[in-house]
Design a protein around this motif. Structure first.
Motif: not given
Lengths: 586, 272, 295
Positions: B4, B8, B86, B198, B202, C32, C37, C39, C48, C51, C176-177
């Motif tokens: 991964t 990325t 994916l 992350i 944000m 985004i 990807p 998990i 995620i 948002f 979290l988001f």
């Protein structure tokens, strides 16, 4: 007589504003005029223009009184959409005014919205008028800044309005494209009889193109005068931080100097008005042609030993285009940058300036060849690591602002690294860039000059060895530009090398000790300022426009070439003085 | 986890931008791109729905082959295909695990493969159709079938702004990276690095919110002066705008060929 | 001066600005998050998801409805259409559920400076959205009840799995988001972003009383929307019962394939007919308009 535009006693205050932006403003404009509106930041220039297309009072519901008539229509009673048939508007941030994906679509958007079946033809015609042809189906993001500006202009004239307003056409463009836009405006004015109103503080463009000037100060119209008369009011303009054309300043300063020295000279005793354009100045100053002996060019003492800090060897760089083909940006670049270098990187848009700088930051890697910064090969280190050595300051300062106050932005780097005593360091940097009073403000909400200062402060606080600046003086009025130039000059005290990509030849001439000229991804020239600015062929080839004062001194064959107005005044008065001694004019 | 991370790395913002723009605009020269949007909608209506009701392996495989062909014809960007794969693998895997957990056996694998096949057909159909329509075409098509003018405008506007927004976001993101400090250690399963990125992703929206607010002000002013509000749902403007949508021979040929193929597929099943 | 003294009212253009802002930013964020990807740890998904803080923030600072619709449309345009993942009918369910959730969350905030209120609204928004999604998912399985009962205990486990996913989404994505970033952003942007759009900040003395928020219209609208959401989701995902499909085919025989194909074909043909009719209708209505405009 009926005026095309008639503003009567307008007072306007934005909702939530503390005081009126326009205060009892009255102004008339006749059909076919080419008017420049000058005034300091926040003087109400844009607000005045938004009266004309009805955005005020229809769109901005504020405190409004007075009356505006445009083409016989009272704006209060006419909708914005209807007024757009009479008034076209090009914004300063014209990029955001383009709303469709492709060129022709955008140009014909307004005619389509108003239901004209021949909307495409109208759009095409507008594109032809501005000279943006053969790109109808291209996407807006494929256009250069200059082309986007022309497209915004085409969109504004697609409904064939009689009046066209353009907010700071020069601000976002390099000198070449700025001239191109003005030539189009001139043509629209002369051939199609359109009334043109520009908000402008580049007085050299005003002198060349406009026939009327309106001066606004603190929400009031000071006066409206023919350009020649307006620009000669050097004292008044200078107190408002507006700089008349360099040649006008030169004549003014020479005159004052001579009068001060009580040297009598027929040239300045007469009521002969100051020149405002280069050709006028040539005439004005060359009435006395002299056989002055060329003074020795005083070279800056060469640095004895050069310590390289950046080395680029056979660097090639290209990027993938939308069609997945490669576009080569840089070809076989071999450069060594040394400690103490103050390098200006010049060349047209698309010459590869930004790519070259980005290679140094390690954000992009060369396709071939190596870039070594202070012994580190950028291929092998992450951008984060390189950031300890190299700071890149974006052209748009807003992209540097990631926090919600100036102070937090400046300290971000140091705080993230937990540098001991960073608070004192930040205090010091803020002080140095005159930001202490602004430290709690959000950087994005400050003026252009303040933003630029903040972005420089952020860069310096990172304590790099090399600082890279992308167009640091773009989009600033001349007074602010002078201030920023000073700050840039002070940078050499904190870093080992400064590298600037710019179109601002005044900055180049005043600041750089080494100039690299790029063209089509190759180094065309690498030398000091004399070698660049005395080489007319090189300037032309690279598409560089030297400042007016340099052109004047070259035209008058004054040697050494004058880089600033003061240089010129000195050289010129020396010549005059010498002639006086010789008794030529006594 | 290693893979991964590598992925990325490959999925740099720059690369994503190019690929996405390609999806948006790069394909306007294909055969499919020259079809009328309504043709594509009808085609999608069938191929996007019918697979749910088909339970014959042969037909599904045949349809899948057809979709692969149209996807190739549409010159879809590899990134899109990659994301699709994916997603499908993830979903299939998740369902498999869930099914096994609740007492399913090896026998559950076959239906899952079938499901994945169906999902692939449907996804490929939508990829084919929506990648073959550039934004203007899609919004014209939607406008034609009665979707409000604001939606059609928003699509076009979205495509117009995407490059600028991505670029700006990227710049802000880079500013964070260059001025901030990535964690020294990646942590268990790269957890620290992931959290770091992350968080930046944000935080980058704070500056972007403000600068986009500035932009949208000029944009809406320009829309106002260009008469857009007046035009959004004006039937006359709509008629002028959509006057260019005409069925051509290629539309009929395409639909006829697709139909023939599907019918012969079902014909084929009789022999098996 | 009158206008600005009134209650918080936005002009058409200001609504459009909020809409555009919400659409482009949430759309971008969605693109985004789609690209990152996720998990999976068994049924637990660490991804995620969205948002949500972006539309939540905008809905609390500006007009809730326009922020909500803008965000949903942004998701469809940037996150689905542009990535070639446009899922047809299924998008409508998401659109409606998400718009509703953001709208309610935005309406709940009276004073953007009151952190407790902001946080409560943010998490409520997420709960509403996830709850609708969960109900739709569970209901979907419930409908295919015969197959479900064929496998003992499956019904219960679906509820458990969905319920677990619901909690997982709330506790992971929600906090979290949505919750934390909203709490960070709203006070920072309040009073700062509004002038950029040429508006006054939302008045913090403005009050939506409970009565005002929970109007009969909203309740009825909400129920209808939720039903519609469910219906669309059901329509687009009648496939969910794949695992039990095999015997389905056995029961009905291969002939069923033809039935379903015909259904799809009929839908396609009906659409074409409707479109042609629409065209004729618009021609008729256009006639007089044209004349009026010319005359």
């Amino acid at each position: 007589m009926i005026h095309q535009i008639e503003i009567k006693n307008v007072t306007f205050q934005y909702p939530g504003g503390m005081q009126p932006v326009l205060n009892d403003v009255s102004l008339t404009v006749e059909k076919g005029e080419f008017v420049a509106i000058m005034g300091g930041n926040g003087s109400g220039k844009s607000t005045l223009c938004k009266l004309l297309n009805g955005l005020i009072p229809h769109y901005y519901v504020g405190d409004y009184s007075g009356s505006v008539r445009v083409n016989g229509l009272a704006t209060e009673e006419t909708s914005v959409a209807e007024l757009s048939h009479s008034v076209g508007y090009v914004y300063q941030d014209f990029d955001n005014q383009l709303v469709r994906a492709r060129v022709l679509e955008d140009a014909s958007f307004a005619p389509l919205n108003f239901g004209y079946a021949d909307y495409k033809e109208r759009g095409k015609k507008a594109l032809e008028q501005v000279g943006l042809v053969g790109r109808d189906d291209e996407f807006i993001w494929q256009l250069s800044g200059g082309q986007k500006h022309l497209l915004a202009l085409a969109g504004a004239i697609s409904l064939n309005p009689d009046i066209l307003i353009m907010d700071e056409p020069v601000a976002q463009l390099d000198p070449y494209h700025a001239k191109e836009v003005y030539d189009v405006l001139k043509m629209l004015n002369e051939t199609y009889g359109k009334t043109i109103i520009v908000i402008e503080h580049h007085t050299e463009f005003i002198a060349d193109y406009c026939d009327q000037v309106v001066l606004i100060n603190e929400g009031k119209v000071e006066w409206k005068k023919p350009t020649q008369d307006a620009l000669r009011l050097v004292d008044q303009l200078m107190t408002m931080q507006i700089y008349p054309p360099q040649v006008t300043q030169a004549a003014y300063k020479v005159g004052r100097l001579l009068r001060g020295n009580s040297v009598t000279n027929p040239l300045f005793e007469s009521t002969k008005p100051y020149p405002v354009t280069l050709s006028e100045a040539m005439e004005f100053f060359s009435e006395q042609q002299s056989e002055e002996e060329p003074t020795e060019i005083t070279q800056e003492p060469k640095v004895m030993e050069k310590e390289p800090i950046v080395e680029m060897e056979q660097v090639y760089f290209s990027y993938k285009t939308i069609t997945r083909s490669k576009k080569t940006i840089l070809k076989d670049i071999n450069l060594t940058l040394n400690r103490g270098d103050r390098i200006a990187l010049v060349g047209n848009n698309g010459a590869g300036k930004s790519s070259l700088m980005r290679l140094l930051t390690g954000l992009v890697k060369p396709e071939q060849g190596t870039v070594t910064v202070d012994g580190l090969n950028t291929n092998k280190f992450s951008p984060e690591k390189m950031a300890d050595l190299v700071t890149y300051i974006y052209q748009n300062p807003e992209e540097m602002f990631i926090e919600d106050s100036v102070r937090k932005d400046v300290e971000f780097f140091l705080k993230a690294r937990k540098v001991p005593g960073y608070k004192e360091r930040v205090d010091q940097v803020l002080e140095q860039f005159n930001l202490t009073d602004l430290e709690d403000r959000d950087s994005r909400l400050m003026s252009g000059g303040q933003q630029r200062r903040a972005s420089l402060a952020i860069g310096v606080a990172m304590n790099p060895k090399i600082i890279l600046l992308d167009e640091p003086t773009a989009n600033l009025d001349i007074a602010t530009r002078k201030h920023i130039t000073k700050l840039i000059t002070s940078l050499k005290n904190y870093v080992e090398a400064v590298f600037i990509a710019t179109h601002d030849m005044q900055l180049v001439a005043e600041w750089a000790n080494r100039i690299i000229v790029l063209k089509d991804g190759e180094v065309l020239h690498d030398g000091d300022r004399e070698s660049v600015f005395t080489n007319a062929a090189l300037l032309k080839l690279a598409g560089l426009h030297p400042p007016q004062i340099m052109e004047l001194s070259r035209g008058l064959q004054i040697e050494p070439i004058s880089y600033t107005v003061d240089d010129f005044v000195n050289s010129y008065s020396q010549i005059l003085g010498e002639e006086n001694k010789d008794g030529v004019y006594s | 986890m290693e893979y991964t991370r590598k992925l990325t790395d490959k999925l740099s913002v720059e690369q994503a931008k190019i690929e996405l723009l390609n999806t948006a605009y790069g394909n306007d020269q294909t055969f499919l791109a020259k079809l009328d949007p309504r043709t594509l909608f009808i085609w999608y209506l069938f191929f996007g729905l019918a697979p749910w009701f088909i339970h014959n392996d042969t037909v599904l495989i045949g349809l899948f082959a057809f979709m692969v062909l149209t996807t190739i014809m549409a010159k879809v960007s590899p990134l899109i295909i990659f994301i699709l794969c994916l997603g499908l693998l993830g979903q299939g895997g998740y369902l498999l695990i869930a099914a096994l957990f609740f007492g399913g056996g090896i026998s559950t694998i076959m239906p899952l493969v079938m499901l994945t096949l169906k999902l692939s057909i449907i996804s490929l159909a939508s990829i084919t159709v929506f990648c073959s329509m550039d934004p203007e075409k899609l919004s014209d098509g939607l406008l034609k079938i009665g979707v409000p003018g604001q939606v059609a405008f928003s699509i076009s506007y979205g495509y117009r702004m995407l490059p600028s927004l991505l670029e700006e976001y990227h710049h802000i993101f880079l500013s964070f990276r260059l001025r901030g400090k990535a964690p020294e250690k990646h942590g268990f399963l790269y957890i620290r690095s992931i959290i770091y990125f992350i968080k930046i992703a944000m935080l980058s929206f704070y500056p972007l919110l403000l600068s986009t607010a500035k932009r949208s002000r000029t944009t809406v002013e320009a829309l106002e002066t260009k008469g857009s509000f007046y035009a959004f749902n004006n039937p006359k403007v709509k008629a002028i705008k959509l006057a260019h949508l005409i069925y051509g021979p290629r539309d009929y040929i395409f639909l006829a060929l697709s139909l023939t193929y599907v019918i012969s597929l079902f014909g084929l099943t009789r022999f098996y | 001066m009158n206008q600005i003294k009134e209650r918080y009212v936005l002009t058409r253009s200001q609504k459009m600005m909020v809409f555009i802002l919400s659409m482009s930013l949430y759309g971008l964020s969605n693109m985004i998050t789609e690209l990152v990807p996720s998990i999976y740890l068994g049924p637990i998904e660490f991804s995620i998801e969205y948002f949500a803080f972006i539309p939540l923030t905008l809905a609390m600072l500006f007009h809730p409805l326009y922020a909500a619709i803008g965000a949903s449309l942004g998701e469809v345009i940037f996150g689905e259409i542009m990535l070639g993942q446009f899922g047809g009918f299924g998008e409508l369910e998401k659109f409606i559920a998400f718009s509703l959730a953001i709208y309610i969350a935005g309406s709940m905030v009276r004073n953007p400076k009151n952190l407790r209120q902001v946080g409560f609204a943010a998490i409520t928004g997420v709960i509403i959205h996830q709850f609708i999604s969960m109900m739709v998912d569970i209901g979907k399985v419930w409908i295919g009840v015969e197959e479900l009962e064929a496998v003992p205990g499956l019904a219960e486990s679906i509820v458990v799995v969905e319920g677990f996913a619901f909690l997982n989404d709330i506790l992971f994505s929600g906090i979290l988001f949505a919750l934390l970033p909203t709490l960070y952003l709203v006070p920072r942007l309040y009073g700062k972003i509004e002038p950029l759009l040429g508006m006054k900040p939302r008045d913090n003395t403005m009050r939506f009383t409970t009565k005002e928020i929970v109007t009969p219209r909203l309740v009825i609208g909400g129920v209808i929307l939720a039903l519609l959401a469910f219906l669309f989701e059901f329509l687009s995902e009648t496939d969910f019962n794949v695992e039990w499909e095999a015997d389905f085919v056995e029961t009905f025989g291969a002939g069923f394939v033809w039935v379903s194909i015909s259904v799809a074909a009929i839908i396609a043909i009906l659409t074409v007919i409707l479109m042609i009719m629409n065209k004729n209708k618009s021609k008729h209505t256009n006639g007089p308009t044209d004349k009026r405009n010319i005359g």
